[in-house]
Scaffold this motif. Structure first.
Motif, PDB file in Angstrom:
ATOM      1  N   GLY A 170       2.127   0.971  -6.882  1.00 64.10           N
ATOM      2  CA  GLY A 170       1.894   1.635  -5.608  1.00 64.10           C
ATOM      3  C   GLY A 170       2.129   0.738  -4.402  1.00 64.10           C
ATOM      4  N   LYS A 171       1.853   1.319  -3.224  1.00 60.13           N
ATOM      5  CA  LYS A 171       2.225   0.660  -1.972  1.00 60.13           C
ATOM      6  C   LYS A 171       1.334  -0.517  -1.574  1.00 60.13           C
ATOM      7  CE  LYS A 171      -0.129   4.157   0.769  1.00 60.13           C
ATOM      8  NZ  LYS A 171       0.013   5.134   1.826  1.00 60.13           N
ATOM      9  N   GLY A 172       0.364  -0.864  -2.375  1.00 59.62           N
ATOM     10  CA  GLY A 172      -0.449  -2.046  -2.094  1.00 59.62           C
ATOM     11  C   GLY A 172       0.287  -3.350  -2.352  1.00 59.62           C
ATOM     12  N   PHE A 173       1.535  -3.251  -2.838  1.00 56.87           N
ATOM     13  CA  PHE A 173       2.304  -4.451  -3.159  1.00 56.87           C
ATOM     14  C   PHE A 173       3.635  -4.485  -2.409  1.00 56.87           C
ATOM     15  CE2 PHE A 173      -0.664  -4.081  -6.638  1.00 56.87           C
ATOM     16  CZ  PHE A 173      -1.086  -5.388  -6.793  1.00 56.87           C
ATOM     17  N   THR A 174       3.616  -4.023  -1.169  1.00 58.04           N
ATOM     18  CA  THR A 174       4.815  -4.108  -0.335  1.00 58.04           C
ATOM     19  C   THR A 174       5.124  -5.571  -0.044  1.00 58.04           C
ATOM     20  OG1 THR A 174       3.518  -4.011   1.692  1.00 58.04           O
ATOM     21  CG2 THR A 174       4.318  -1.886   0.778  1.00 58.04           C
ATOM     22  N   SER A 175       6.293  -5.823   0.508  1.00 61.39           N
ATOM     23  CA  SER A 175       6.656  -7.202   0.867  1.00 61.39           C
ATOM     24  C   SER A 175       5.646  -7.812   1.830  1.00 61.39           C
ATOM     25  CB  SER A 175       8.049  -7.252   1.499  1.00 61.39           C
ATOM     26  OG  SER A 175       9.027  -7.005   0.525  1.00 61.39           O
ATOM     27  N   SER A 176       5.188  -7.018   2.798  1.00 62.74           N
ATOM     28  CA  SER A 176       4.212  -7.558   3.751  1.00 62.74           C
ATOM     29  C   SER A 176       2.876  -7.838   3.062  1.00 62.74           C
ATOM     30  CB  SER A 176       4.028  -6.628   4.947  1.00 62.74           C
ATOM     31  OG  SER A 176       3.551  -5.370   4.530  1.00 62.74           O
ATOM     32  N   SER A 177       2.484  -6.994   2.102  1.00 64.86           N
ATOM     33  CA  SER A 177       1.244  -7.257   1.357  1.00 64.86           C
ATOM     34  C   SER A 177       1.372  -8.522   0.516  1.00 64.86           C
ATOM     35  CB  SER A 177       0.903  -6.075   0.444  1.00 64.86           C
ATOM     36  OG  SER A 177       0.586  -4.936   1.202  1.00 64.86           O
TER      37      SER A 177
END
Length: 170
Positions: free
Chosen positions: A65-72
């Motif tokens: 999921g989106k909790g591991f974006t590049s910014s995260s």
């Protein structure tokens, strides 16, 4: 009364679960950041580091999921840089939420981070104030370990706090 006791039992268990989950996620984020730090900074090539973050992010977003974006992932890497000792992270994660640790990591100097980490630990049920990263204003939230990281936004609300100058009075 029976109802009050049962409500209290449920609330205590919910608080314990939230605290345990927060600590586990904070540990995970530190370990991910530490591993990325070794691989990305170990290579000492900025382009290579960006490629690694993008590749890992793409794979992890697909799976987790989106909790591991590049910014995260970048935030996790910075977290591991700022707190290189897992022992410190383990202690802080028992006392502060991930949201508060992210706010502390965003501060510019080690002295400011230490000051606000100590202040937040001392005042767990009082107001926690830190400079808003984008301006020279003070941001506040009435932090309690067992509640939402930003309780002034409403119960169980996980949005960012409203920032104001009112903390300057604390």
């Amino acid at each position: 009364s029976l109802l009050a006791d049962l409500h209290q039992l449920v609330k205590q268990t919910q608080n314990h679960l939230a605290s345990t989950a927060n600590s586990a996620l904070t540990h995970l984020y530190w370990h991910v950041g530490e591993r990325l730090r070794r691989d990305v900074l170990g290579a000492k090539r900025a382009d290579y580091g960006k490629q690694i973050l993008a590749t890992v992010s793409q794979e992890f977003v697909r799976h987790y999921g989106k909790g591991f974006t590049s910014s995260s992932l970048s935030r996790m890497l910075t977290f591991a840089e700022v707190f290189p000792s897992f022992e410190i992270v383990a202690t802080l994660s028992q006392q502060l939420s991930w949201s508060h640790l992210v706010a502390i990591v965003a501060l510019k100097t080690p002295q400011a981070r230490q000051f606000y980490a100590r202040r937040a630990k001392r005042h767990l049920s009082a107001a926690f104030c830190a400079p808003k990263p984008a301006a020279n204003r003070w941001g506040c939230c009435n932090y309690t370990k067992t509640a939402s990281p930003w309780p002034n936004t409403g119960p169980n609300c996980h949005t960012k706090p409203s920032w104001s100058k009112s903390c300057m009075q604390h």
